[in-house]
Design a protein around this motif. Structure first.
Motif, PDB file in Angstrom:
ATOM      1  N   SER A  39       7.545  -7.727   1.232  1.00 44.95           N
ATOM      2  CA  SER A  39       5.323  -6.978   0.990  1.00 44.95           C
ATOM      3  C   SER A  39       5.183  -6.485   1.035  1.00 44.95           C
ATOM      4  O   SER A  39       6.112  -5.226   1.612  1.00 44.95           O
ATOM      5  N   TYR A  69      11.131  -6.699 -10.584  1.00 44.64           N
ATOM      6  CA  TYR A  69      10.112  -6.790  -9.816  1.00 44.64           C
ATOM      7  C   TYR A  69       8.805  -6.494 -10.530  1.00 44.64           C
ATOM      8  O   TYR A  69       9.138  -5.353 -11.000  1.00 44.64           O
ATOM      9  N   GLY A  73       6.736 -11.963  -8.155  1.00 42.44           N
ATOM     10  CA  GLY A  73       6.949  -9.814  -7.659  1.00 42.44           C
ATOM     11  C   GLY A  73       6.050  -9.907  -6.408  1.00 42.44           C
ATOM     12  O   GLY A  73       6.163 -10.705  -5.355  1.00 42.44           O
ATOM     13  N   MET A  74       6.326  -8.820  -6.224  1.00 40.76           N
ATOM     14  CA  MET A  74       5.735  -8.324  -4.479  1.00 40.76           C
ATOM     15  C   MET A  74       4.479  -8.571  -4.173  1.00 40.76           C
ATOM     16  O   MET A  74       3.596  -7.397  -4.943  1.00 40.76           O
ATOM     17  N   LYS A  99       5.051 -15.435   2.238  1.00 41.02           N
ATOM     18  CA  LYS A  99       5.881 -15.114   1.258  1.00 41.02           C
ATOM     19  C   LYS A  99       8.009 -14.885   2.192  1.00 41.02           C
ATOM     20  O   LYS A  99       8.462 -14.539   1.735  1.00 41.02           O
ATOM     21  N   ASN A 143      11.025 -11.919  -4.479  1.00 42.58           N
ATOM     22  CA  ASN A 143      11.149 -11.064  -5.203  1.00 42.58           C
ATOM     23  C   ASN A 143      11.849 -11.732  -7.143  1.00 42.58           C
ATOM     24  O   ASN A 143      13.406 -11.518  -6.370  1.00 42.58           O
TER      25      ASN A 143
END
Length: 463
Positions: free
Chosen positions: A65, A315, A352-353, A394, A402
């Motif tokens: 992240s 990403y 995604g991030m 996450k 990701n």
């Protein structure tokens, strides 16, 4: 002392449905937005060895992240030394990558406001005295690395300040008007003209400019130890420049590259990640009653399969806010109202991030001034636990990785179209999410039972 709101949040969760096994920290979430997850249906296969550097991503990015640091406003001092003191807290919160907004000296000619815009660069290889020195930047990166954090710098390659030395020494490196004179960056394609009066645009037809810009980027990697760059208005700079820059930078040190753009071709050889404005705008529309759960399901379907707009390795950065949104469009409360926490979780767990912007963990409720000193109020950090749990989730679940490293989404039917429900799992692990994306209570069917979600409430379960 804990705020009344925090205590109410915890009390409200006493009767929540069973949550994901082992993830007990979710008690930090409100009853209106416990959790909300998802992921585009993407391939989970390993990347081929023939892919470019931007397609086979560095291991430390794969479940990472990112945290955007507004250095001027992050601390009362607004310095790199003061920011360094906050690094242990950010690490403990679960941050992986620090994105520093531009650190370089700001132009004085045509300056906006008292302190000027970070994006009006007067010297690419120096630090704004407002923030400190090059040694301070070097030490900050060293301290971040010692904590296991990576650091990327916001890079402004499209334009410079009027008083950058290049403007006098190499006038031909800039775009000139019909009279052969420098002029402000100007946009006339939209419904109204837009003028960036404090900056002038560079001309990438000049090979000498390209070499000088890459040399300046190399300076920050070689001398300061950066791990990558976030590249401002990347689509306004030729893609082939970014591809060359990426190759030369990677020769010094493998880079992580983020483009402020959503152009697909930037993923081919230049960038790991682009901006996910599409989801950000959709989440805002849902929160404001302009879209619903079906629109989110349609978005998920659109991202998957042979007609997907982006390749599996791309990403995409997910966010509810950032420096542009906050200063020019609104705070989390303004943009999302009571739906904010639900949308924050979507940004963390959809493909995604995820990004956190300076102060969001302190429930930042003001638009930070862009050209003046306007420090964040850190008296309470009532959402720090909330973000810590999201960051931990996450990092903990392979299904939430990701790009091509994560799992796909399986949309679920729970007999109520207003409830967004899906399952995401890989290697026998993952999550199932049930989210009410409306401001009213909704009933739904789950595993033979008829249950209810409160307004903006969601539940996270084992698969």
């Amino acid at each position: 002392m804990e705020s009344r709101r925090t205590l109410s949040r915890r009390a409200a969760l006493q009767a929540a449905l069973p949550l994901l096994t082992g993830f007990t920290g979710l008690t930090a979430f409100t009853a209106q937005a416990q959790t909300s997850l998802g992921h585009i249906a993407m391939s989970v296969s390993s990347p081929a060895t023939t892919l470019s550097a931007s397609q086979v991503h560095l291991p430390w990015t794969q479940q990472a992240s990112i945290y955007e640091v507004n250095v001027r406003q992050h601390t009362p001092e607004g310095t790199l030394k003061a920011l360094a003191l906050d690094l242990p807290r950010l690490k403990q919160m679960g941050v992986d990558i620090l994105w520093l907004m531009p650190l370089q000296p700001i132009g004085k000619k045509e300056r906006k406001g008292g302190l000027g815009s970070y994006y009006s660069i007067r010297d690419y290889t120096a630090v704004n005295p407002e923030f400190g020195t090059l040694d301070d930047a070097r030490m900050l990166v060293k301290q971040a690395h010692a904590l296991g954090l990576k650091v990327i710098l916001d890079w402004v390659a499209n334009h410079t300040a009027w008083d950058h030395p290049w403007a006098s020494a190499h006038k031909d490196w800039y775009k000139l008007d019909a009279r052969g004179e420098l002029f402000p960056v100007t946009f006339t394609e939209g419904p109204e003209p837009e003028y960036w009066t404090d900056v002038i645009a560079l001309n990438y037809d000049k090979p000498e400019l390209r070499r000088a810009m890459i040399a300046a980027m190399k300076f920050w990697v070689r001398e300061i130890g950066l791990d990558g760059f976030r590249c401002d208005v990347a689509s306004l700079v030729p893609t082939d420049f970014w591809e060359r820059a990426r190759a030369e930078l990677d020769a010094l040190k493998p880079m992580f590259m983020l483009a402020e753009s959503d152009k697909v071709d930037l993923h081919a050889k230049a960038f790991d990640m682009t901006y996910g404005w599409d989801l950000a705008h959709l989440m805002r529309d849902i929160a404001q009653g302009k879209a619903d759960a079906e629109a989110l399901r349609a978005w998920v379907r659109q991202q998957a399969g042979p007609q997907a707009p982006y390749p599996a390795h791309a990403y995409r950065m997910r966010f509810t806010n950032n420096h542009d949104f906050n200063s020019w469009h609104g705070t989390d409360r303004e943009l999302y109202g009571p739906a904010f926490e639900a949308m924050a979780v979507l940004s963390f767990t959809l493909p995604g991030m995820p990004l956190v912007y300076s102060g969001q963990e302190a429930a930042l409720d003001k638009r930070l001034a862009f050209f003046e000193k306007d420090p964040i109020d850190w008296k309470t950090r009532e959402l720090q636990g909330f973000y810590s749990e999201l960051l931990a989730l996450k990092k903990r679940l392979p299904a939430l990785a990701n790009g091509q490293y994560g799992a796909s989404v399986e949309l679920l039917d729970v007999a109520n179209p207003q409830v967004f429900a899906f399952r995401r799992q890989t290697q026998g692990q993952g999550v199932t999410v049930l989210a009410n994306l409306t401001p009213a209570a909704q009933r739904y069917r789950w595993q033979g039972q008829e249950l209810e979600l409160a307004a903006w409430q969601s539940r996270l379960l084992s698969p």
